[in-house]
Design a protein around this motif. Structure first.
Motif, PDB file in Angstrom:
ATOM      1  N   HIS A  28       0.856  -1.180   0.000  1.00 56.59           N
ATOM      2  CA  HIS A  28       0.000   0.000   0.000  1.00 56.59           C
ATOM      3  C   HIS A  28       0.890   1.227   0.000  1.00 56.59           C
ATOM      4  CE1 HIS A  28      -3.704  -2.165   0.739  1.00 56.59           C
ATOM      5  NE2 HIS A  28      -3.050  -2.874   1.629  1.00 56.59           N
ATOM      6  N   VAL A  29       0.573   2.181  -0.843  1.00 56.31           N
ATOM      7  CA  VAL A  29       1.297   3.444  -0.900  1.00 56.31           C
ATOM      8  C   VAL A  29       0.317   4.550  -0.523  1.00 56.31           C
ATOM      9  CG1 VAL A  29       2.552   5.058  -2.375  1.00 56.31           C
ATOM     10  CG2 VAL A  29       2.828   2.588  -2.702  1.00 56.31           C
ATOM     11  N   VAL A  30       0.668   5.296   0.514  1.00 56.62           N
ATOM     12  CA  VAL A  30      -0.154   6.426   0.943  1.00 56.62           C
ATOM     13  C   VAL A  30       0.530   7.688   0.423  1.00 56.62           C
ATOM     14  CG1 VAL A  30      -1.095   7.662   2.921  1.00 56.62           C
ATOM     15  CG2 VAL A  30      -0.933   5.164   2.981  1.00 56.62           C
ATOM     16  N   TYR A  31      -0.168   8.444  -0.390  1.00 60.19           N
ATOM     17  CA  TYR A  31       0.419   9.650  -0.957  1.00 60.19           C
ATOM     18  C   TYR A  31      -0.600  10.780  -0.897  1.00 60.19           C
ATOM     19  CZ  TYR A  31      -2.332   8.638  -5.116  1.00 60.19           C
ATOM     20  OH  TYR A  31      -3.368   8.390  -5.966  1.00 60.19           O
ATOM     21  N   GLY A  32      -0.104  11.978  -0.992  1.00 59.30           N
ATOM     22  CA  GLY A  32      -0.966  13.155  -0.992  1.00 59.30           C
ATOM     23  C   GLY A  32      -0.125  14.401  -0.917  1.00 59.30           C
ATOM     24  N   PRO A  33      -0.768  15.550  -1.018  1.00 65.53           N
ATOM     25  CA  PRO A  33      -0.031  16.806  -0.976  1.00 65.53           C
ATOM     26  C   PRO A  33       0.545  17.072   0.421  1.00 65.53           C
ATOM     27  CG  PRO A  33      -2.383  17.229  -1.016  1.00 65.53           C
ATOM     28  CD  PRO A  33      -2.198  15.742  -1.201  1.00 65.53           C
TER      29      PRO A  33
END
Length: 77
Positions: A28-33
């Protein structure tokens, strides 16, 4: 043990946020600004698994006595 859901009920700047992880996924990759809460989610996992420290940096919006984290965990097959 695998996380199925991480619930940031009252933690840091986050209120009533859920991260739902796809069952059976290998990664799982958690990404965001910037300032989206990625580091807060990582710190929440640590506090959930090992306990809240006596002093925390994540009580700036919610009082430290009302911080709440939840999770749904599954045993790994």
């Amino acid at each position: 043990m695998r996380f199925e859901r991480l619930s940031l009920l009252r933690y840091g700047a986050l209120t009533d946020r859920d991260l739902v992880f796809r069952p059976g996924a290998r990664l799982h990759v958690v990404y965001g600004p910037n300032e989206a809460g990625k580091s807060s989610a990582l710190a929440a996992i640590s506090d959930l698994l090992f306990g809240f420290p006596h002093l925390t940096a994540f009580d700036f919006r919610h009082d430290s006595t009302t911080l709440r984290i939840g999770a749904t965990l599954a045993a790994q097959n």
